[in-house]
Design a protein around this motif. Structure first.
Motif, PDB file in Angstrom:
ATOM      1  N   ALA A  94      16.401  42.561 -20.389  1.00 57.65           N
ATOM      2  CA  ALA A  94      15.837  41.315 -19.871  1.00 57.65           C
ATOM      3  C   ALA A  94      16.084  41.104 -18.390  1.00 57.65           C
ATOM      4  O   ALA A  94      15.397  40.290 -17.768  1.00 57.65           O
ATOM      5  CB  ALA A  94      16.411  40.125 -20.645  1.00 57.65           C
ATOM      6  N   ALA A  95      17.066  41.803 -17.814  1.00 60.08           N
ATOM      7  CA  ALA A  95      17.439  41.526 -16.421  1.00 60.08           C
ATOM      8  C   ALA A  95      17.989  42.775 -15.753  1.00 60.08           C
ATOM      9  O   ALA A  95      18.558  43.655 -16.413  1.00 60.08           O
ATOM     10  CB  ALA A  95      18.478  40.404 -16.355  1.00 60.08           C
ATOM     11  N   TYR A  96      17.829  42.817 -14.438  1.00 62.78           N
ATOM     12  CA  TYR A  96      18.383  43.895 -13.618  1.00 62.78           C
ATOM     13  C   TYR A  96      19.061  43.261 -12.411  1.00 62.78           C
ATOM     14  O   TYR A  96      18.417  42.548 -11.629  1.00 62.78           O
ATOM     15  CB  TYR A  96      17.282  44.846 -13.153  1.00 62.78           C
TER      16      TYR A  96
ATOM     17  N   LYS B  87       3.431  39.219 -18.647  1.00 61.44           N
ATOM     18  CA  LYS B  87       2.496  38.104 -18.607  1.00 61.44           C
ATOM     19  C   LYS B  87       3.232  36.773 -18.648  1.00 61.44           C
ATOM     20  O   LYS B  87       4.351  36.655 -19.146  1.00 61.44           O
ATOM     21  CB  LYS B  87       1.502  38.178 -19.767  1.00 61.44           C
ATOM     22  N   SER B  88       2.559  35.765 -18.103  1.00 63.08           N
ATOM     23  CA  SER B  88       2.986  34.371 -18.211  1.00 63.08           C
ATOM     24  C   SER B  88       1.722  33.552 -18.342  1.00 63.08           C
ATOM     25  O   SER B  88       0.943  33.449 -17.391  1.00 63.08           O
ATOM     26  CB  SER B  88       3.780  33.931 -16.978  1.00 63.08           C
ATOM     27  N   GLY B  89       1.492  32.989 -19.538  1.00 62.01           N
ATOM     28  CA  GLY B  89       0.215  32.330 -19.779  1.00 62.01           C
ATOM     29  C   GLY B  89      -0.908  33.335 -19.649  1.00 62.01           C
ATOM     30  O   GLY B  89      -0.886  34.394 -20.275  1.00 62.01           O
ATOM     31  N   SER B  90      -1.879  33.046 -18.794  1.00 57.86           N
ATOM     32  CA  SER B  90      -3.004  33.966 -18.594  1.00 57.86           C
ATOM     33  C   SER B  90      -2.754  34.968 -17.456  1.00 57.86           C
ATOM     34  O   SER B  90      -3.569  35.859 -17.237  1.00 57.86           O
ATOM     35  CB  SER B  90      -4.278  33.173 -18.295  1.00 57.86           C
ATOM     36  N   ARG B  91      -1.638  34.812 -16.756  1.00 56.06           N
ATOM     37  CA  ARG B  91      -1.357  35.714 -15.628  1.00 56.06           C
ATOM     38  C   ARG B  91      -0.791  37.040 -16.129  1.00 56.06           C
ATOM     39  O   ARG B  91       0.118  37.070 -16.955  1.00 56.06           O
ATOM     40  CB  ARG B  91      -0.387  35.070 -14.657  1.00 56.06           C
TER      41      ARG B  91
ATOM     42  N   VAL C 119       7.483  38.866 -11.129  1.00 59.60           N
ATOM     43  CA  VAL C 119       7.853  38.771 -12.540  1.00 59.60           C
ATOM     44  C   VAL C 119       9.017  37.788 -12.618  1.00 59.60           C
ATOM     45  O   VAL C 119      10.178  38.148 -12.463  1.00 59.60           O
ATOM     46  CB  VAL C 119       8.248  40.145 -13.123  1.00 59.60           C
ATOM     47  N   ARG C 120       8.696  36.541 -12.859  1.00 57.83           N
ATOM     48  CA  ARG C 120       9.675  35.474 -12.766  1.00 57.83           C
ATOM     49  C   ARG C 120      10.345  35.210 -14.119  1.00 57.83           C
ATOM     50  O   ARG C 120       9.846  35.642 -15.165  1.00 57.83           O
ATOM     51  CB  ARG C 120       9.008  34.191 -12.253  1.00 57.83           C
ATOM     52  N   PRO C 121      11.489  34.537 -14.126  1.00 56.59           N
ATOM     53  CA  PRO C 121      12.163  34.236 -15.394  1.00 56.59           C
ATOM     54  C   PRO C 121      11.228  33.547 -16.375  1.00 56.59           C
ATOM     55  O   PRO C 121      10.512  32.607 -16.017  1.00 56.59           O
ATOM     56  CB  PRO C 121      13.305  33.311 -14.960  1.00 56.59           C
ATOM     57  N   GLY C 122      11.229  34.044 -17.599  1.00 54.82           N
ATOM     58  CA  GLY C 122      10.365  33.496 -18.626  1.00 54.82           C
ATOM     59  C   GLY C 122       9.098  34.293 -18.865  1.00 54.82           C
ATOM     60  O   GLY C 122       8.421  34.110 -19.883  1.00 54.82           O
ATOM     61  N   TYR C 123       8.741  35.188 -17.918  1.00 53.47           N
ATOM     62  CA  TYR C 123       7.638  36.101 -18.184  1.00 53.47           C
ATOM     63  C   TYR C 123       8.029  37.007 -19.360  1.00 53.47           C
ATOM     64  O   TYR C 123       9.212  37.269 -19.581  1.00 53.47           O
ATOM     65  CB  TYR C 123       7.349  36.977 -16.965  1.00 53.47           C
TER      66      TYR C 123
ATOM     67  N   ASP D 165      -1.778  45.961 -23.304  1.00 49.01           N
ATOM     68  CA  ASP D 165      -2.163  45.097 -24.420  1.00 49.01           C
ATOM     69  C   ASP D 165      -1.390  43.786 -24.316  1.00 49.01           C
ATOM     70  O   ASP D 165      -0.210  43.709 -24.641  1.00 49.01           O
ATOM     71  CB  ASP D 165      -1.860  45.788 -25.749  1.00 49.01           C
ATOM     72  N   ALA D 166      -2.075  42.745 -23.860  1.00 48.46           N
ATOM     73  CA  ALA D 166      -1.416  41.454 -23.654  1.00 48.46           C
ATOM     74  C   ALA D 166      -1.037  40.771 -24.959  1.00 48.46           C
ATOM     75  O   ALA D 166      -0.254  39.817 -24.961  1.00 48.46           O
ATOM     76  CB  ALA D 166      -2.318  40.537 -22.835  1.00 48.46           C
ATOM     77  N   ASN D 167      -1.569  41.249 -26.074  1.00 50.86           N
ATOM     78  CA  ASN D 167      -1.241  40.653 -27.366  1.00 50.86           C
ATOM     79  C   ASN D 167       0.049  41.199 -27.967  1.00 50.86           C
ATOM     80  O   ASN D 167       0.577  40.623 -28.921  1.00 50.86           O
ATOM     81  CB  ASN D 167      -2.391  40.878 -28.360  1.00 50.86           C
ATOM     82  N   THR D 168       0.526  42.308 -27.432  1.00 51.62           N
ATOM     83  CA  THR D 168       1.768  42.904 -27.937  1.00 51.62           C
ATOM     84  C   THR D 168       2.909  42.512 -27.015  1.00 51.62           C
ATOM     85  O   THR D 168       3.099  43.105 -25.947  1.00 51.62           O
ATOM     86  CB  THR D 168       1.651  44.435 -28.041  1.00 51.62           C
ATOM     87  N   VAL D 169       3.646  41.489 -27.410  1.00 49.32           N
ATOM     88  CA  VAL D 169       4.700  40.917 -26.573  1.00 49.32           C
ATOM     89  C   VAL D 169       6.035  41.565 -26.911  1.00 49.32           C
ATOM     90  O   VAL D 169       6.390  41.726 -28.081  1.00 49.32           O
ATOM     91  CB  VAL D 169       4.776  39.390 -26.776  1.00 49.32           C
ATOM     92  N   GLN D 170       6.769  41.918 -25.887  1.00 54.43           N
ATOM     93  CA  GLN D 170       8.076  42.552 -26.054  1.00 54.43           C
ATOM     94  C   GLN D 170       9.164  41.586 -25.580  1.00 54.43           C
ATOM     95  O   GLN D 170       9.138  40.412 -25.960  1.00 54.43           O
ATOM     96  CB  GLN D 170       8.069  43.904 -25.328  1.00 54.43           C
ATOM     97  N   GLN D 171      10.112  42.015 -24.762  1.00 53.20           N
ATOM     98  CA  GLN D 171      11.217  41.122 -24.405  1.00 53.20           C
ATOM     99  C   GLN D 171      10.808  40.051 -23.396  1.00 53.20           C
ATOM    100  O   GLN D 171       9.854  40.236 -22.625  1.00 53.20           O
ATOM    101  CB  GLN D 171      12.404  41.916 -23.847  1.00 53.20           C
TER     102      GLN D 171
END
Length: 403
Positions: free
Chosen positions: A277-279, A334-338, A311-315, A45-51
């Motif tokens: 957020a990071a590994y 996701k990042s934008g539409s990607r 999966v780049r910073p800011g995704y 679900d691209a509408n449910t945004v997490q971290q």
């Protein structure tokens, strides 16, 4: 585990089999014939945004094991030809005469788009009483950290302590309240935003005690910690992004051991599923690491690339069924539409997995698959009216990147 510090700091080399990236090929693959009946559908679900994801990376400590070479830096940080790490972790030396040794790799990592985080294992000896920082040296220690940040051209964040709750470490220790007292008093004077308290075991009570100091919390950019001896878990609503800034799975097993690489894959999945957020892996170049002593990307490195490259910073992580089928684990971003989906298949047989997508309109994905015998092999997958299914290779990691 941290039982043997000698193994951690020196990492006995193991003769490794050199690997090369399997040549990519493109083919249309809709996987319409399911080999196994799915036990569940993975819902994205691209509408449910997490971290917000800040990245994936590793450490380079030149004064302990020597610096990365130019080739190794490219292999670590290039998102097109290497692993694609977006975080470099470095050490703040106790002597300013050693600061310059950090700069070549820092500059190269930044040039390839990575963020640099710096951790101090110890303050200069004159500022310490045994393994404790003197309260009278708070200002001097902050100035030391700031001097380092300036000397290397700036860092994204700085940590005043490494595992301060690990009493057997042999490096500077502190209670959570003591770390908080320093950050409250000097956190704005350290030359970079503060990441803290960086405890062993990502200890919840230690972190909560640290954050209970309101001034220290205000001076903290994000919470950092290590998962030695712990399973990734959600820290709850602590009001800060959580970065996992050091771990390795087993320093006596080659980075080319596929079982160990799959263990690391599940660990990365678990960290993301926990809302982190990071590994950040431990040494970038080591026999048990993502790059071996002969400058080859290992199986572990290719596994890390499934997240780091795509999966780049800011995704942002988005809602996705974490364990839709027995032995299958998924996360989505996701990042934008990607849209990017990373899938682990722990099963020893080819496993069919179905997906449904909402909040996005896609026609297909580029697919990249790594197994025990291949690395990032490319193909394509078609999407039909918000759903698709794919056959997952036995014991594999797959990344899907929307077209």
């Amino acid at each position: 585990m941290k039982i043997n510090n000698i193994l951690k700091l020196t990492g006995t080399p193991i003769i490794l089999l050199s690997l090369s990236l399997v040549s990519c090929h493109k083919s249309q693959d809709t996987d319409t014939a399911a080999l196994n009946i799915p036990k569940g559908t993975a819902t994205v679900d691209a509408n449910t945004v997490q971290q917000t994801v800040q990245g994936f990376g590793g450490a380079s400590i030149p004064i302990w094991i020597g610096d990365l070479t130019s080739d190794q830096r490219t292999k670590a940080f290039s998102a097109s030809s290497g692993i694609g790490m977006s975080i470099l972790r470095v050490m703040v030396p106790t002597s300013s005469s050693q600061f310059a040794a950090e700069k070549p790799t820092i500059d190269a990592a930044k040039g390839l788009g990575a963020r640099v985080i710096a951790t101090a294992w110890n303050a200069p000896a004159s500022m310490m009483d045994g393994l404790k920082l003197k309260t009278s040296s708070y200002a001097a220690y902050a100035a030391h950290l700031s001097s380092y940040a300036s000397a290397v051209g700036g860092v994204y964040a700085i940590s005043p302590w490494n595992e301060p709750n690990y009493s057997a470490s042999g490096w500077m220790g502190a209670t959570a309240s003591e770390v908080a007292d320093f950050v409250a008093a000097q956190g704005n004077n350290c030359g970079a935003p503060i990441m803290a308290p960086e405890p062993l075991n990502m200890g919840q009570s230690y972190i909560n005690t640290y954050l209970s100091n309101a001034t220290a919390k205000a001076n903290t950019a994000f919470v950092a910690g290590h998962i030695y001896g712990a399973t990734p878990y959600n820290l709850g609503n602590i009001g800060k992004s959580v970065w996992m800034t050091e771990h390795y799975t087993n320093s006596s097993i080659s980075g080319n051991d596929w079982g160990n690489a799959m263990t690391a894959a599940k660990e990365i999945h678990d960290c993301m599923a926990a809302g982190w957020a990071a590994y950040v892996w431990w040494y970038i170049r080591r026999s048990y690491g993502p790059i071996d002593e002969n400058s080859n990307i290992t199986k572990l490195g290719y596994v890390m690339a499934h997240w780091a490259r795509y999966v780049r910073p800011g995704y942002t992580k988005i809602s996705c069924t974490a364990n839709p089928t027995s032995g299958v684990y998924t996360t989505a971003y996701k990042s934008g539409s990607r849209i990017v989906i990373v899938i682990i298949n722990q099963n020893s047989a080819t496993t069919y997995q179905s997906f449904t997508l909402s909040g996005t309109s896609l026609t297909g994905f580029n697919r990249y698959v790594t197994t025990s015998s291949s690395n990032l092999v490319a193909s394509t997958v078609a999407v039909s009216v918000g759903s698709f299914g794919i056959n997952l290779s036995p014991s594999s990691v797959t990344t899907l990147v929307s077209q």
